[in-house]
Design an enzyme around this catalytic site. Structure first.
Site, mmCIF file in Angstrom:
data_model
loop_
_atom_site.group_PDB
_atom_site.id
_atom_site.type_symbol
_atom_site.label_atom_id
_atom_site.label_comp_id
_atom_site.label_asym_id
_atom_site.label_seq_id
_atom_site.Cartn_x
_atom_site.Cartn_y
_atom_site.Cartn_z
ATOM 1 N N SER A 206 -13.316 114.160 68.557
ATOM 2 C CA SER A 206 -13.840 113.419 69.710
ATOM 3 C C SER A 206 -14.598 114.292 70.699
ATOM 4 O O SER A 206 -14.738 115.495 70.515
ATOM 5 C CB SER A 206 -12.698 112.683 70.401
ATOM 6 O OG SER A 206 -11.731 113.603 70.812
ATOM 7 N N LYS B 182 3.042 125.514 63.173
ATOM 8 C CA LYS B 182 2.256 124.272 63.183
ATOM 9 C C LYS B 182 2.691 123.299 62.093
ATOM 10 O O LYS B 182 2.684 123.632 60.917
ATOM 11 C CB LYS B 182 0.777 124.589 62.957
ATOM 12 C CG LYS B 182 0.140 125.409 64.054
ATOM 13 C CD LYS B 182 -1.365 125.501 63.827
ATOM 14 C CE LYS B 182 -2.055 126.071 65.057
ATOM 15 N NZ LYS B 182 -3.521 125.942 64.938
ATOM 16 N N ASN C 188 -11.278 119.847 62.516
ATOM 17 C CA ASN C 188 -10.921 118.428 62.606
ATOM 18 C C ASN C 188 -11.849 117.634 61.712
ATOM 19 O O ASN C 188 -13.069 117.676 61.896
ATOM 20 C CB ASN C 188 -11.082 117.939 64.048
ATOM 21 C CG ASN C 188 -10.215 118.734 65.004
ATOM 22 O OD1 ASN C 188 -9.017 118.512 65.095
ATOM 23 N ND2 ASN C 188 -10.811 119.686 65.707
ATOM 24 N N ARG D 44 -15.317 118.847 63.527
ATOM 25 C CA ARG D 44 -15.433 119.762 64.665
ATOM 26 C C ARG D 44 -14.533 120.950 64.389
ATOM 27 O O ARG D 44 -13.326 120.793 64.222
ATOM 28 C CB ARG D 44 -15.040 119.086 65.971
ATOM 29 C CG ARG D 44 -15.645 119.799 67.203
ATOM 30 C CD ARG D 44 -15.065 119.259 68.495
ATOM 31 N NE ARG D 44 -13.667 119.588 68.579
ATOM 32 C CZ ARG D 44 -12.700 118.747 68.981
ATOM 33 N NH1 ARG D 44 -12.983 117.529 69.363
ATOM 34 N NH2 ARG D 44 -11.444 119.127 68.996
ATOM 35 N N GLU E 38 -8.668 125.504 64.368
ATOM 36 C CA GLU E 38 -8.485 124.495 63.312
ATOM 37 C C GLU E 38 -9.813 123.811 63.086
ATOM 38 O O GLU E 38 -10.750 123.965 63.863
ATOM 39 C CB GLU E 38 -7.452 123.443 63.739
ATOM 40 C CG GLU E 38 -7.906 122.668 64.965
ATOM 41 C CD GLU E 38 -7.303 121.266 65.090
ATOM 42 O OE1 GLU E 38 -6.695 120.763 64.143
ATOM 43 O OE2 GLU E 38 -7.484 120.662 66.165
ATOM 44 N N LYS F 72 -3.597 121.490 58.415
ATOM 45 C CA LYS F 72 -3.297 122.904 58.676
ATOM 46 C C LYS F 72 -2.935 123.626 57.368
ATOM 47 O O LYS F 72 -3.239 124.800 57.202
ATOM 48 C CB LYS F 72 -2.132 123.038 59.643
ATOM 49 C CG LYS F 72 -2.230 122.663 61.127
ATOM 50 C CD LYS F 72 -3.261 122.028 61.721
ATOM 51 C CE LYS F 72 -3.274 121.725 63.178
ATOM 52 N NZ LYS F 72 -3.985 120.490 63.520
ATOM 53 N N GLU G 154 -2.162 116.072 64.012
ATOM 54 C CA GLU G 154 -3.384 116.178 64.792
ATOM 55 C C GLU G 154 -3.143 115.565 66.163
ATOM 56 O O GLU G 154 -2.269 114.735 66.320
ATOM 57 C CB GLU G 154 -4.533 115.392 64.124
ATOM 58 C CG GLU G 154 -4.826 115.768 62.692
ATOM 59 C CD GLU G 154 -5.360 117.169 62.565
ATOM 60 O OE1 GLU G 154 -5.957 117.677 63.537
ATOM 61 O OE2 GLU G 154 -5.170 117.778 61.496
ATOM 62 N N GLY G 155 -3.954 115.971 67.115
ATOM 63 C CA GLY G 155 -3.924 115.275 68.394
ATOM 64 C C GLY G 155 -3.270 116.046 69.521
ATOM 65 O O GLY G 155 -3.216 115.562 70.648
ATOM 66 N N ARG H 66 -13.831 123.134 76.000
ATOM 67 C CA ARG H 66 -12.711 122.583 76.770
ATOM 68 C C ARG H 66 -11.973 123.738 77.429
ATOM 69 O O ARG H 66 -11.752 124.768 76.796
ATOM 70 C CB ARG H 66 -11.746 121.827 75.844
ATOM 71 C CG ARG H 66 -12.317 120.531 75.307
ATOM 72 C CD ARG H 66 -11.455 119.969 74.207
ATOM 73 N NE ARG H 66 -11.358 120.882 73.082
ATOM 74 C CZ ARG H 66 -10.514 120.719 72.074
ATOM 75 N NH1 ARG H 66 -9.662 119.730 72.057
ATOM 76 N NH2 ARG H 66 -10.500 121.583 71.083
HETATM 77 P P1 ADP Z 1 -4.142 119.817 67.017
HETATM 78 O O1 ADP Z 1 -4.537 119.278 65.704
HETATM 79 O O2 ADP Z 1 -2.892 119.237 67.547
HETATM 80 O O3 ADP Z 1 -5.283 119.795 68.002
HETATM 81 P P2 ADP Z 1 -4.478 122.716 67.103
HETATM 82 O O4 ADP Z 1 -4.355 123.619 65.950
HETATM 83 O O5 ADP Z 1 -5.855 122.490 67.611
HETATM 84 O O6 ADP Z 1 -3.758 121.355 66.720
HETATM 85 O O7 ADP Z 1 -3.567 123.261 68.291
HETATM 86 C C1 ADP Z 1 -3.498 122.623 69.550
HETATM 87 C C2 ADP Z 1 -3.723 123.622 70.665
HETATM 88 O O8 ADP Z 1 -2.787 124.697 70.571
HETATM 89 C C3 ADP Z 1 -5.089 124.292 70.617
HETATM 90 O O9 ADP Z 1 -6.043 123.521 71.319
HETATM 91 C C4 ADP Z 1 -4.815 125.627 71.287
HETATM 92 O O10 ADP Z 1 -4.853 125.507 72.695
HETATM 93 C C5 ADP Z 1 -3.386 125.936 70.882
HETATM 94 N N1 ADP Z 1 -3.363 126.803 69.680
HETATM 95 C C6 ADP Z 1 -3.416 126.409 68.391
HETATM 96 N N2 ADP Z 1 -3.389 127.454 67.546
HETATM 97 C C7 ADP Z 1 -3.321 128.545 68.322
HETATM 98 C C8 ADP Z 1 -3.254 129.960 68.047
HETATM 99 N N3 ADP Z 1 -3.261 130.419 66.812
HETATM 100 N N4 ADP Z 1 -3.180 130.805 69.108
HETATM 101 C C9 ADP Z 1 -3.164 130.339 70.371
HETATM 102 N N5 ADP Z 1 -3.219 129.028 70.701
HETATM 103 C C10 ADP Z 1 -3.299 128.138 69.692
HETATM 104 MG MG MG Z 2 -6.969 120.885 68.081
#
Ligand code: ADP
Ligand code: MG
Length: 358
Positions: free
Chosen positions: A35, A248, A30, A9, A28, A189, A252-253, A334
């Site tokens: 899910s 970052k 996944n 995803r 990102e 990442k 994950e999660g 979401r």
């Molecule tokens: P995870 O693997 O924990 O889901 P993500 O990269 O999806 O990591 O980051 C988690 C959340 O943080 C995302 O759902 C988003 O709301 C926020 N986020 C992540 N990267 C960014 C970004 N570059 N700018 C703004 N918000 C971000």
């Molecule tokens: Mg995420």
């Protein structure tokens, strides 16, 4: 093992430029336990009904059909078929505490509809009941397993000695793993950041300059914190202007990223140590908020400023060097209140939503 199954995803947010234009930027990708393909196959129906009850029949008819559960099951079924044993089952590897079982059941039901048997097992069950025969076929208490579909296994804390042994057993087996270990690592990442380096897409997609341009247009700025001049420079920039970035770790999660003052503090502390290489920096995306109602248990129903994240499911099956199947399988939207920088549906912050195209 020659058959590979990927269920991914890729998540995006609309980034607002200074001139008011919005562009989808990838947050990102996944590659393990992505899910909500199941539950979101139902959310459009809920919202369609709500619109009809409100007398908005025309609007209701404009919601897109969406059935990721079916698309994901199609990929699993294809992998099962290529494995080539009628008796073999599909094993869902599930969490110790099963908080998202109904999402998984939607995919499971699609498999039963195709007369494919499904087992739900935890890592500890694999440790206790799993074995390989001489040709490394995987058995769970005597039952041959064709496909292992991980809905667990992305958090380091679960890998105690037993679970690690279970993972190794699965990885060594002939069963199709979704994902195999290499695919899981490709979803980190760090790999996302390396893919964004100039020249990398060109190496991976030679002769497809248009595709490369379209993919690159979805990349936000991503920066390596590797030791050396490049890392020193971006670390200093982020410490001076932390609100421009997200820090970052390889997790994950949800709930692991660092923002603002906290980002500055952590980076300040680790900037001269190798520890900083376990993070990457990303430009912070600034989505346009919209007013919406978040319907959640035990929360008052009130209008709030919200932002949304769009996920696109992808499924592929590869046999040797042949790509057997590679397609989009639907979407997930979401939505959460703007004050939450991080966290998704499982974290209790975001809710499942439906895009409405205008
Ligand atoms: P995870 O693997 O924990 O889901 P993500 O990269 O999806 O990591 O980051 C988690 C959340 O943080 C995302 O759902 C988003 O709301 C926020 N986020 C992540 N990267 C960014 C970004 N570059 N700018 C703004 N918000 C971000
Ligand atoms: Mg995420």
């Amino acid at each position: 093992q020659t058959v590979f199954l990927g269920i991914n995803r890729s998540d995006y947010m609309f980034d607002c430029g200074l001139d008011g234009t919005a562009a989808l930027k990838q947050i990102e990708i996944n590659t393990i336990a992505a899910s909500f393909g199941g539950l979101t196959s139902r959310t459009a129906d809920v919202h369609r009904l709500v619109l009809k009850v409100l007398g908005k029949t025309k609007e209701a008819s404009q919601l897109l059909p969406n059935n990721p559960a079916k698309g994901l099951a199609l990929g699993i079924a294809k992998a099962w078929e290529l494995y080539g044993s009628e008796r073999a089952v599909v094993m869902f590897l599930v969490e110790e505490v099963q908080r998202n079982i109904f999402d998984q059941r939607c995919v499971e039901n699609e498999l039963w509809n195709r007369n494919i048997r499904v087992l739900r097992k935890r890592f500890r069950d694999v440790f206790e009941q799993g074995s390989l025969d001489a040709s490394r076929r995987l058995y769970m208490a005597g039952q041959e397993v064709a496909v292992v579909y991980y809905r667990e296994g992305y958090v380091p804390q679960i890998y105690d000695e037993q679970n690690w042994a279970a993972r190794l057993l699965l990885e060594r087996s002939r069963a199709v793993k979704c994902p195999d270990i290499a695919t899981q690592l490709a979803g980190t990442k760090k790999v996302q950041q390396e893919l964004s380096r100039p020249g990398t897409l060109e190496k991976l997609l030679p002769g497809h300059p248009e595709a490369i341009a379209r993919i690159r247009a979805t990349f936000a700025g991503l920066y390596s914190l590797d030791e050396g001049e490049e890392g020193d420079r971006i670390a200093a920039t982020a410490i001076a202007d932390p609100h421009r970035f997200v820090l970052k770790p390889q997790r994950e999660g949800g709930g692991n990223n660092l923002y603002g003052e906290e980002l500055r503090e952590v980076l300040e502390k680790i900037k001269d140590s190798p520890e900083r290489t376990s993070y990457i920096l990303m430009d912070k995306i600034k989505p346009q908020p919209a007013l919406n109602y978040l319907l959640r248990a035990h929360s008052p129903l009130q209008v709030s400023e919200c932002i949304s994240e769009l996920g696109i499911f992808g499924v592929y099956v590869r046999q040797g060097r042949e790509l057997v199947l590679n397609r989009a399988a639907g979407h997930l939207l979401r939505t959460k209140a703007i004050e939450h920088a991080d966290g998704g549906v499982a974290a209790g912050v975001a809710v499942l939503d439906t895009p409405y195209l205008v």
